[in-house]
Design a protein around this motif. Structure first.
Motif, short mmCIF file in Angstrom:
data_model
loop_
_atom_site.label_atom_id
_atom_site.label_comp_id
_atom_site.label_asym_id
_atom_site.label_seq_id
_atom_site.Cartn_x
_atom_site.Cartn_y
_atom_site.Cartn_z
N THR A 1 -24.66 7.60 30.45
CA THR A 1 -23.42 7.56 31.23
C THR A 1 -23.72 7.22 32.70
O THR A 1 -22.83 6.86 33.44
CB THR A 1 -22.71 8.93 31.21
N HIS A 2 -25.01 7.35 33.07
CA HIS A 2 -25.41 7.19 34.48
C HIS A 2 -24.54 8.06 35.37
O HIS A 2 -24.13 7.66 36.46
CB HIS A 2 -25.34 5.72 34.91
N GLN A 3 -24.24 9.26 34.87
CA GLN A 3 -23.37 10.17 35.61
C GLN A 3 -24.01 10.59 36.94
O GLN A 3 -25.23 10.62 37.07
CB GLN A 3 -23.08 11.40 34.76
N ASN A 4 -23.16 10.93 37.87
CA ASN A 4 -23.61 11.45 39.17
C ASN A 4 -24.56 10.52 39.92
O ASN A 4 -25.47 10.96 40.63
CB ASN A 4 -24.29 12.81 39.00
N GLN A 5 -24.37 9.22 39.75
CA GLN A 5 -25.23 8.28 40.47
C GLN A 5 -24.46 7.42 41.46
O GLN A 5 -25.00 6.48 42.04
CB GLN A 5 -25.99 7.40 39.47
N LYS A 6 -23.17 7.73 41.65
CA LYS A 6 -22.37 6.90 42.55
C LYS A 6 -22.22 7.55 43.93
O LYS A 6 -22.62 8.69 44.13
CB LYS A 6 -21.00 6.65 41.92
N SER A 7 -21.58 6.81 44.85
CA SER A 7 -21.45 7.29 46.23
C SER A 7 -20.62 8.58 46.31
O SER A 7 -20.84 9.40 47.19
CB SER A 7 -20.82 6.21 47.11
N THR A 8 -19.68 8.74 45.37
CA THR A 8 -18.86 9.97 45.38
C THR A 8 -19.75 11.20 45.17
O THR A 8 -19.57 12.23 45.80
CB THR A 8 -17.80 9.93 44.27
N ARG A 9 -20.72 11.07 44.26
CA ARG A 9 -21.65 12.17 44.01
C ARG A 9 -22.56 12.39 45.22
O ARG A 9 -22.85 13.53 45.59
CB ARG A 9 -22.51 11.85 42.76
N ARG A 10 -22.99 11.28 45.83
CA ARG A 10 -23.84 11.40 47.03
C ARG A 10 -23.12 12.22 48.09
O ARG A 10 -23.69 13.12 48.70
CB ARG A 10 -24.18 10.00 47.55
N THR A 11 -21.84 11.91 48.29
CA THR A 11 -21.04 12.64 49.29
C THR A 11 -20.90 14.10 48.89
O THR A 11 -21.02 14.99 49.72
CB THR A 11 -19.63 12.00 49.39
N GLU A 12 -20.66 14.31 47.59
CA GLU A 12 -20.45 15.67 47.07
C GLU A 12 -21.65 16.58 47.34
O GLU A 12 -21.50 17.73 47.71
CB GLU A 12 -20.19 15.55 45.56
N VAL A 13 -22.86 16.05 47.13
CA VAL A 13 -24.04 16.92 47.25
C VAL A 13 -24.74 16.82 48.61
O VAL A 13 -25.74 17.49 48.84
CB VAL A 13 -25.08 16.63 46.12
N PRO B 1 -37.73 11.71 34.98
CA PRO B 1 -36.83 12.73 34.41
C PRO B 1 -35.34 12.37 34.49
O PRO B 1 -34.62 12.55 33.52
CB PRO B 1 -37.12 13.99 35.22
N GLU B 2 -34.89 11.87 35.66
CA GLU B 2 -33.45 11.59 35.78
C GLU B 2 -33.00 10.56 34.75
O GLU B 2 -31.88 10.62 34.23
CB GLU B 2 -33.10 11.08 37.20
N ILE B 3 -33.87 9.60 34.44
CA ILE B 3 -33.48 8.56 33.48
C ILE B 3 -33.54 9.09 32.05
O ILE B 3 -32.61 8.95 31.28
CB ILE B 3 -34.37 7.31 33.65
N LEU B 4 -34.64 9.75 31.68
CA LEU B 4 -34.76 10.16 30.28
C LEU B 4 -33.88 11.36 29.91
O LEU B 4 -33.69 11.64 28.73
CB LEU B 4 -36.23 10.38 29.87
N PHE B 5 -33.30 12.03 30.93
CA PHE B 5 -32.31 13.07 30.64
C PHE B 5 -30.89 12.62 31.04
O PHE B 5 -29.96 13.42 31.04
CB PHE B 5 -32.65 14.38 31.37
N ASP B 6 -30.75 11.35 31.42
CA ASP B 6 -29.47 10.78 31.84
C ASP B 6 -28.74 11.68 32.85
O ASP B 6 -27.61 12.12 32.62
CB ASP B 6 -28.56 10.49 30.62
N GLN B 7 -29.41 11.95 33.95
CA GLN B 7 -28.84 12.78 35.02
C GLN B 7 -28.81 11.99 36.31
O GLN B 7 -29.32 10.86 36.36
CB GLN B 7 -29.65 14.07 35.19
N GLY B 8 -28.21 12.57 37.35
CA GLY B 8 -28.07 11.84 38.60
C GLY B 8 -28.52 12.62 39.82
O GLY B 8 -29.34 13.54 39.71
N ILE B 9 -27.94 12.26 40.96
CA ILE B 9 -28.32 12.88 42.23
C ILE B 9 -27.89 14.36 42.24
O ILE B 9 -26.77 14.69 41.88
CB ILE B 9 -27.61 12.16 43.40
N GLY B 10 -28.83 15.21 42.63
CA GLY B 10 -28.50 16.64 42.75
C GLY B 10 -28.54 17.42 41.45
O GLY B 10 -28.17 18.59 41.42
N ASP B 11 -28.95 16.79 40.34
CA ASP B 11 -28.95 17.48 39.04
C ASP B 11 -30.28 18.17 38.73
O ASP B 11 -30.31 19.26 38.18
CB ASP B 11 -28.64 16.50 37.91
N LEU B 12 -31.39 17.48 39.05
CA LEU B 12 -32.71 18.00 38.66
C LEU B 12 -33.59 18.22 39.88
O LEU B 12 -33.60 17.39 40.80
CB LEU B 12 -33.41 17.02 37.70
#
Ligand code: ZN
Length: 218
Positions: A46-58, A78-89
């Motif tokens: 999903t490439h979740q949490n990788q957009k500018s809105t997430r950057r602003t959020e965290v 890790p961020e790619i193989l667990f499909d996570q984004g900024i501020g998740d791991l």
């Protein structure tokens, strides 16, 4: 106010306070990682949490849900193989996913200040650092320190049946899980109080799957 109402109000207070401290339980974090890895394996990220809105959020503060201790190997992001984004791991990477005091201090920071409920030690198939320890011989420069640290796992793996490199990779992960679990005074106490879980895992370079060893061990 009736007694039942007071009890209810107190309960709500405690539940909201605790959920504020720990965003989710260790098991919920494991499920989140498993779900992300499944999306990655099946080419449906999903490439979740990788957009500018997430950057602003965290930007003002982070609340990662898992610490990942893994190898510096470029094939194990890790961020790619667990499909996570900024501020998740909260990620700590060294060749051979081993830890010194600085690494342990980084985990302590994540657990104590950021309230991260899960620590995963992620080894991987055909790890070059573990291979170097299996092959033996004199390693140059600071690589010597690294290899000698992993050597304990190789020596223990020699008594086991099966592939020496694979067994050494697993043993090395188990050693680091134990190192974290026995780390005083902070991490051992957090585990004892069941605030966090520390688990081992293996990443398969060929099919992209992450296998968790024993989600109940710590
Ligand atoms: Zn490696």
């Amino acid at each position: 106010m009736k007694l039942s109402r007071i009890v209810f109000a107190v309960l709500v207070f405690f539940i909201s306070t605790s959920s504020c401290l720990f965003a989710q339980s260790p098991d919920e974090s494991i499920e989140k990682l498993k779900g992300g890895n499944e999306r990655y394996i099946t080419d449906k990220p999903t490439h979740q949490n990788q957009k500018s809105t997430r950057r602003t959020e965290v930007a003002k503060g982070q609340k990662p849900f898992a610490v990942i201790v893994t190898c510096s190997d470029s094939r194990v992001p890790p961020e790619i193989l667990f499909d996570q984004g900024i501020g998740d791991l909260f990620v700590i990477r060294t060749a051979g996913n081993i830890l010194d005091d600085i690494g342990l201090g980084s985990i302590e920071y994540a657990v104590e200040h950021l309230n991260v409920p899960l620590v995963v030690v992620l080894g991987h198939e055909r790890c070059g650092a573990v291979s170097a320890a299996v092959e033996g011989g004199e390693a140059p420069g600071h690589i010597k320190t690294l290899v000698s640290n992993i050597m304990r796992a190789v020596e223990k793996a020699r008594s086991k049946k099966g592939d020496l490199l694979e067994n050494s990779i697993k043993q090395n992960v188990d050693n680091v899980v134990e190192q974290i679990s026995k780390s005083k005074p902070i991490l051992e106490e957090f585990i004892h109080e069941k605030k966090i879980k520390v688990i081992g895992a293996r990443y398969d370079l060929d099919d992209g799957a992450v296998s968790f060893f024993n989600t109940d061990s710590h």
